[in-house]
Enzyme design. Sequence first.
Site, mmCIF file in Angstrom:
data_model
loop_
_atom_site.group_PDB
_atom_site.id
_atom_site.type_symbol
_atom_site.label_atom_id
_atom_site.label_comp_id
_atom_site.label_asym_id
_atom_site.label_seq_id
_atom_site.Cartn_x
_atom_site.Cartn_y
_atom_site.Cartn_z
ATOM 1 N N HIS A 70 -1.164 31.353 -26.630
ATOM 2 C CA HIS A 70 -0.157 30.316 -26.907
ATOM 3 C C HIS A 70 -0.614 29.050 -26.189
ATOM 4 O O HIS A 70 -0.667 29.028 -24.958
ATOM 5 C CB HIS A 70 1.216 30.762 -26.393
ATOM 6 C CG HIS A 70 1.715 32.000 -27.079
ATOM 7 N ND1 HIS A 70 2.455 31.968 -28.236
ATOM 8 C CD2 HIS A 70 1.551 33.319 -26.785
ATOM 9 C CE1 HIS A 70 2.739 33.197 -28.626
ATOM 10 N NE2 HIS A 70 2.202 34.046 -27.761
ATOM 11 N N LEU A 71 -0.970 28.023 -26.961
ATOM 12 C CA LEU A 71 -1.491 26.800 -26.331
ATOM 13 C C LEU A 71 -0.473 25.667 -26.332
ATOM 14 O O LEU A 71 -0.750 24.584 -25.836
ATOM 15 C CB LEU A 71 -2.810 26.375 -26.987
ATOM 16 C CG LEU A 71 -3.943 27.408 -26.872
ATOM 17 C CD1 LEU A 71 -5.247 26.858 -27.437
ATOM 18 C CD2 LEU A 71 -4.149 27.885 -25.442
ATOM 19 N N ARG A 72 0.704 25.932 -26.905
ATOM 20 C CA ARG A 72 1.886 25.040 -26.761
ATOM 21 C C ARG A 72 1.748 23.664 -27.390
ATOM 22 O O ARG A 72 2.633 22.834 -27.211
ATOM 23 C CB ARG A 72 2.272 24.873 -25.287
ATOM 24 C CG ARG A 72 2.492 26.170 -24.538
ATOM 25 C CD ARG A 72 3.613 26.995 -25.130
ATOM 26 N NE ARG A 72 3.933 28.153 -24.292
ATOM 27 C CZ ARG A 72 4.268 29.331 -24.782
ATOM 28 N NH1 ARG A 72 4.347 29.527 -26.092
ATOM 29 N NH2 ARG A 72 4.571 30.333 -23.984
ATOM 30 N N ASN A 102 3.841 29.646 -32.679
ATOM 31 C CA ASN A 102 5.211 29.301 -32.244
ATOM 32 C C ASN A 102 5.220 28.002 -31.434
ATOM 33 O O ASN A 102 5.638 27.958 -30.288
ATOM 34 C CB ASN A 102 5.863 30.459 -31.468
ATOM 35 C CG ASN A 102 5.075 30.891 -30.244
ATOM 36 O OD1 ASN A 102 3.884 30.655 -30.150
ATOM 37 N ND2 ASN A 102 5.757 31.525 -29.308
ATOM 38 N N HIS A 240 -0.122 42.915 -29.263
ATOM 39 C CA HIS A 240 0.390 43.439 -27.986
ATOM 40 C C HIS A 240 1.143 44.779 -28.065
ATOM 41 O O HIS A 240 2.326 44.874 -27.752
ATOM 42 C CB HIS A 240 1.252 42.415 -27.254
ATOM 43 C CG HIS A 240 2.233 41.633 -28.097
ATOM 44 N ND1 HIS A 240 3.064 42.200 -29.021
ATOM 45 C CD2 HIS A 240 2.505 40.300 -28.125
ATOM 46 C CE1 HIS A 240 3.807 41.267 -29.583
ATOM 47 N NE2 HIS A 240 3.492 40.105 -29.063
ATOM 48 N N ASP A 313 -2.393 37.399 -24.921
ATOM 49 C CA ASP A 313 -1.026 36.879 -25.076
ATOM 50 C C ASP A 313 -0.731 35.836 -23.996
ATOM 51 O O ASP A 313 0.376 35.776 -23.448
ATOM 52 C CB ASP A 313 0.020 37.995 -25.069
ATOM 53 C CG ASP A 313 1.375 37.519 -25.599
ATOM 54 O OD1 ASP A 313 1.476 36.350 -26.036
ATOM 55 O OD2 ASP A 313 2.336 38.316 -25.573
ATOM 56 N N HIS A 317 4.293 28.865 -19.279
ATOM 57 C CA HIS A 317 5.641 28.279 -19.183
ATOM 58 C C HIS A 317 5.690 27.432 -17.927
ATOM 59 O O HIS A 317 5.091 27.795 -16.910
ATOM 60 C CB HIS A 317 6.718 29.370 -19.120
ATOM 61 C CG HIS A 317 6.874 30.128 -20.401
ATOM 62 N ND1 HIS A 317 7.448 29.586 -21.528
ATOM 63 C CD2 HIS A 317 6.505 31.386 -20.744
ATOM 64 C CE1 HIS A 317 7.438 30.476 -22.509
ATOM 65 N NE2 HIS A 317 6.866 31.579 -22.062
#
Length: 441
Positions: A70-72, A102, A240, A313, A317
């Site tokens: 997840h690289l946001r 996402n 996962h 994964d 955050h």
Amino acid sequence: MPEPSASQTLIIRGGRVIDATGERAADVMIADGRIIEVGERLAVPEGGADCELDAGGCIVAPGLVDLHVHLREPGDEEAETIETGARAAALGGFTAVVAMPNTTPPLDDAAVVESVFARGATSVCDVVSSGCITKGRDGRELAPMGELHRLGVRIFTDDGVCVAESGVMRRALEYARSLPGAVLAQHAEDPSLAAGGHMHEGAWSSRLGIPGRPGAAESTIIARDIVLAELTGAPVHFLHVSTASSVDLVRDAKARGIAVTAEVAPHHFTLTDACCAGFDPLFKVHPPLRTDADIAAIKRGLADGTIDAIATDHAPHTPEAKERTFEEAPPGMLGLETALALTLSELVEPGVVSLIEALALLSWRPAAIAGLGARGHGGPIAAGAPANLCVIDPGLAWEVDAGRLASRSRNTAFAGRKLTGRVRHTVLRGEPVVIDGEARR
Ligand code: DOR
């Protein structure tokens, strides 16, 4: 495929070269982004080499490949960007990663997907975009999968959430069959079973009074999707995987010749639900940390080939987000800079898998699932191949220091953990992007 970018001549000296074809002591010579020679004690070419990388005592492997990060970007750049995530990846030995959809907006649209590919192409790691299965990841209407496939998307997923409706998943699989190399990757958690839960449902959740997410939320979806993969003939990849029964289901499906693959994340073979005892949100993740029995089953699945890949994964955050209460904090933990060392320390060192098997799980098998061989990832290390490599010092002991991670976020669950094995150099398309453990840009 992005063209090899570096024009320099580079020699990687004195390492043990390991790829899917086996192992040998050899130097690797690279020019114009490609491997030009592999052999013992290679002579410096006329005109000299621009750079020699010492690999004494080290393993020279194809660059690692992460199916799940997840690289946001776009939308949550305060937690991570493609640039910072790619740097963390390169430091972790990865030369290719698949960015999960996402984001805000999600990767369900050609313009957004194109922008991720464009930024990924100039990063220190080859960042490729996944694409959503459904518009807005809301599980109802299919995303424009054909259009996204034409842009290069091979992994389609609504990750973060499950495609819960069986009919939608079936339609997506039928559509994916017409897209060469496309794989549907399922975040297997039935929302109606996991609803309201924040950790694994079991003895620890009862003791702590935290509502749980049962293992059955995962295995029921895996069982269903195995049936749908068989019905449609389209491949399904399980993201996962975290429970013993999921591993058993995948093993049985593979024995029956059904086109399924599965990955596990390092935290699911190293940490259990007991870690949640201090109510520290660093240990909150979806699917949740499970039990010792689940870890034992995952290790059996890694050892016997049921599990195809180790994927991080990586889920950054911000400190503010992770400083909320356990129930309010978002799920997820960092993974890119610790995955290799956790694999070496927790799987190779105790003899769960061999070194070459660990590299298969971290490099050429995930590369094959995501079609990344066509972009030059996963080896083999041979003359003519694009130079995407990592050099690993397998004996280097180090301690995880959250403050020194390259990720923009700090939410590692492994701070203070002593690990053995670290990336020394990473080479992307002939460019040394990490030298002696330091990122070059
Ligand atoms: O723990 C998780 N965090 N699991 C997911 O599926 C999503 C991820 C995130 O995006 O933070």
